[in-house]
Design an enzyme around this catalytic site. Sequence first.
Site, PDB file in Angstrom:
ATOM      1  N   ASP A 155       0.823  -1.216   0.000  1.00  0.00           N
ATOM      2  CA  ASP A 155       0.000   0.000   0.000  1.00  0.00           C
ATOM      3  C   ASP A 155       0.854   1.264   0.000  1.00  0.00           C
ATOM      4  O   ASP A 155       0.458   2.286   0.565  1.00  0.00           O
ATOM      5  CB  ASP A 155      -0.966   0.028   1.199  1.00  0.00           C
ATOM      6  N   LYS A 210       2.275   2.102  -5.189  1.00  0.00           N
ATOM      7  CA  LYS A 210       3.050   1.651  -6.353  1.00  0.00           C
ATOM      8  C   LYS A 210       2.329   1.934  -7.662  1.00  0.00           C
ATOM      9  O   LYS A 210       2.954   2.265  -8.666  1.00  0.00           O
ATOM     10  CB  LYS A 210       3.339   0.149  -6.237  1.00  0.00           C
ATOM     11  N   GLY A 249      -4.193  -4.544  -4.192  1.00  0.00           N
ATOM     12  CA  GLY A 249      -5.188  -3.602  -4.683  1.00  0.00           C
ATOM     13  C   GLY A 249      -4.460  -2.358  -5.121  1.00  0.00           C
ATOM     14  O   GLY A 249      -3.947  -1.621  -4.284  1.00  0.00           O
ATOM     15  N   HIS A 250      -4.311  -2.171  -6.411  1.00  0.00           N
ATOM     16  CA  HIS A 250      -3.606  -0.997  -6.920  1.00  0.00           C
ATOM     17  C   HIS A 250      -4.614   0.048  -7.375  1.00  0.00           C
ATOM     18  O   HIS A 250      -5.437  -0.223  -8.231  1.00  0.00           O
ATOM     19  CB  HIS A 250      -2.701  -1.373  -8.112  1.00  0.00           C
ATOM     20  N   GLN A 266       2.166  -6.014  -2.985  1.00  0.00           N
ATOM     21  CA  GLN A 266       2.538  -6.063  -1.550  1.00  0.00           C
ATOM     22  C   GLN A 266       3.869  -5.313  -1.339  1.00  0.00           C
ATOM     23  O   GLN A 266       4.121  -4.366  -2.062  1.00  0.00           O
ATOM     24  CB  GLN A 266       2.632  -7.520  -1.054  1.00  0.00           C
TER      25      GLN A 266
END
Length: 428
Positions: free
Chosen positions: A15, A18, A42-43, A226
């Site tokens: 988080d 990225k 989750g991007h 991650q």
Amino acid sequence: MKGRVEVIVGAQWGDEGKGRVVDAMANTMDVVVRFQGGANAGHTVIVEGEKYIFHLLPSGMLYSGKTCVIGNGVVIDPQQLLEELGDLQERGKDRARLVISGAAHVVMPYHKVLDGMEERLRGFGKKIGTTRRGIGPCYMDKVNRCGIRVEDLLCEDALREKLSFNLEVKNMYLTRIYGEAPMAFGEIFDQARTWGEKLGPYVGDASLTVFEALVKGSNVLFEGAQGTLLDLDHGTYPFVTSSSPVAGGACVGAGLGPSLVGRVTGVVKAYCTRVGEGPFPTEHKGDLGDALRERGCEFGATTGRPRRCGWLDLVALKYAVRVNGIHALALTKLDVLSGFESIPVCVSYRSDEGEDLPFRGNSPFLDSVEPVFRNMDGWKRDLGEYRSFDDLPLAAREYIRFIEEWTGVPVVLVGVGPGRDQTIVRGL
Ligand code: IMP
């Protein structure tokens, strides 16, 4: 090789933002590759005021003319992937070519159920706080050499054989250990065949796709999911994920030789967050931690869980620089720190005997150390409008310089707001 390889990794517990760094680099890249993890990631990318959250698709999917690759190191939840593809199609944004490695493993429905059961069994105090996306159980089958790979979805006989074997074993766990109902073969088999039909057109040789692109002179970006401190080997074990988010994972997870990697960029948030359980030496459990959460909107993109918040940990960051071989840092969410009177930064871990210790990816060790903080001056101004490093308030510049001096790595990008353009670039 004519093309160049850039690897982007998270330098904390995930988080770090990225997605927005990938987004900033994407215009000079032709191929974007995911190499590990699964739908636990989750991007979030905000483009033209529209928000996109990808769990499995590489962030490069929003660009026409790009090739996006899902490497063998990823574990794929086909239902999730098809939903993300469907959403992009609906919004008219399915502009990139997608190649999915046939060797990537498939997260099956029983993996998700077992993920929840194993957490329940671990009980209070021992829970990892997984995303319950079936990640651990899927990688367990991969390592145990019984997993179902994407290529198996395309071959009915292989699928039938592997699924029968797996389901027989999983049903023993479900019924005899967890006291749950068994899962039916027919429904899962039919679902898996449908996935195969739908994903079939995207399945290819991911490693060859990357290699041929590089030979042709295309630039390839590896997008980590991650973060380093969640790495199975190098993270805060056992409170980690089941894949290798470190830069070395890019080689294994996509079939790329290490000599081909050019630059490794570590993404680091201006403070620290963590979701799930496990050690977090600089966590602030009081009102300052709450303020960071509110200002930084620190709620999980995958599970919606509130993230634990705390101060920047330079001991852990130095470690991340070492284990990834980080050449450059991208500092995100600096704007969130505006308004704090002073900003503590952890500069050492002290033992009971008063000794300064380096970071070790070991949970009891991290629980035992005393973080030592240096208080940096805060700044009042909102940073959202700044576009040049030299214009930033002095205290913000000093904060950045301090990180550079401490880690020995230049900060090449600074995020000053959630928008795509709210970025200061210093040599990407
Ligand atoms: P799993 O990957 O679902 O098995 O979860 C293992 C640990 O990694 C848990 O603490 C999760 O909260 C954490 N985790 C997994 N994916 C992410 C992510 O994308 N961001 C932050 N934490 C994550």
